[in-house]
Motif scaffolding. Structure first.
Motif, PDB file in Angstrom:
ATOM      1  N   GLY A   1       0.815  -1.208   0.000  1.00  0.00           N
ATOM      2  CA  GLY A   1       0.000   0.000   0.000  1.00  0.00           C
ATOM      3  C   GLY A   1       0.848   1.257   0.000  1.00  0.00           C
ATOM      4  O   GLY A   1       0.559   2.219  -0.717  1.00  0.00           O
ATOM      5  N   LYS A   2       1.924   1.252   0.800  1.00  0.00           N
ATOM      6  CA  LYS A   2       2.826   2.407   0.828  1.00  0.00           C
ATOM      7  C   LYS A   2       3.525   2.580  -0.508  1.00  0.00           C
ATOM      8  O   LYS A   2       3.684   3.694  -1.005  1.00  0.00           O
ATOM      9  N   GLU A   3       3.919   1.467  -1.111  1.00  0.00           N
ATOM     10  CA  GLU A   3       4.603   1.520  -2.409  1.00  0.00           C
ATOM     11  C   GLU A   3       3.674   2.063  -3.498  1.00  0.00           C
ATOM     12  O   GLU A   3       4.054   2.923  -4.294  1.00  0.00           O
ATOM     13  N   LEU A   4       2.412   1.587  -3.513  1.00  0.00           N
ATOM     14  CA  LEU A   4       1.449   2.064  -4.503  1.00  0.00           C
ATOM     15  C   LEU A   4       1.085   3.524  -4.254  1.00  0.00           C
ATOM     16  O   LEU A   4       0.915   4.299  -5.203  1.00  0.00           O
ATOM     17  N   LEU A   5       1.016   3.925  -2.997  1.00  0.00           N
ATOM     18  CA  LEU A   5       0.718   5.317  -2.670  1.00  0.00           C
ATOM     19  C   LEU A   5       1.860   6.227  -3.139  1.00  0.00           C
ATOM     20  O   LEU A   5       1.615   7.315  -3.660  1.00  0.00           O
ATOM     21  N   ARG A   6       3.100   5.793  -2.997  1.00  0.00           N
ATOM     22  CA  ARG A   6       4.240   6.554  -3.526  1.00  0.00           C
ATOM     23  C   ARG A   6       4.139   6.687  -5.044  1.00  0.00           C
ATOM     24  O   ARG A   6       4.409   7.744  -5.607  1.00  0.00           O
ATOM     25  N   LYS A   7       3.744   5.591  -5.684  1.00  0.00           N
ATOM     26  CA  LYS A   7       3.604   5.582  -7.144  1.00  0.00           C
ATOM     27  C   LYS A   7       2.527   6.573  -7.593  1.00  0.00           C
ATOM     28  O   LYS A   7       2.710   7.329  -8.548  1.00  0.00           O
TER      29      LYS A   7
END
Length: 132
Positions: A8-14
């Motif tokens: 979720g954090k990775e997708l939010l950064r994206k």
């Protein structure tokens, strides 16, 4: 931010870096993460028409033929063009025949007939004659 998983954090950064990501481009795991991000309120989902299928969408909803019960004036514009342009060349044909230029009169008559046929085909293709 502690309730988010690593994906979720990775997708939010994206999403923050790109601004917008197409839902179709995500795999199944990322789509589940998107549901999590929406549920937690970090991102919003928007629906927008697909540019490749906009013509089909307009045809299905009927927005091309009428708008809020009012007639579409594009149909009448097609009919006016179908009659005015060939009539101009027909006028020129008759005028040149009267002046004694028979060859030019026949030439304008052929152009008039050709334009009338082409404009008839265009109006038929746009379904202008079907809706009037």
């Amino acid at each position: 931010m502690d309730e988010l998983s690593e994906k979720g954090k990775e997708l939010l950064r994206k999403v923050l870096s790109r601004g917008r990501i197409a839902y179709d481009s995500l795999n199944e795991d990322e789509r589940r993460v998107v549901d999590e991000l929406v549920r937690l309120g970090y991102v919003k989902l928007y629906l927008e028409p697909n540019g490749k299928r906009i013509g089909d969408a307009l045809r299905i909803t009927g927005l091309t033929s009428t708008s809020h019960g009012k007639p579409n004036y594009m149909n009448y514009l097609c009919l006016v063009l179908a009659s005015l342009i060939p009539l101009l060349f027909l006028y020129l044909s008759i005028r040149s025949l009267i002046m004694g230029y028979a060859l030019i009169g026949v030439f304008f008559l052929a152009i008039s007939a050709g334009l009338a046929y082409v404009i008839y085909l265009i109006t038929r293709r746009r379904h202008c004659l079907d809706q009037v």
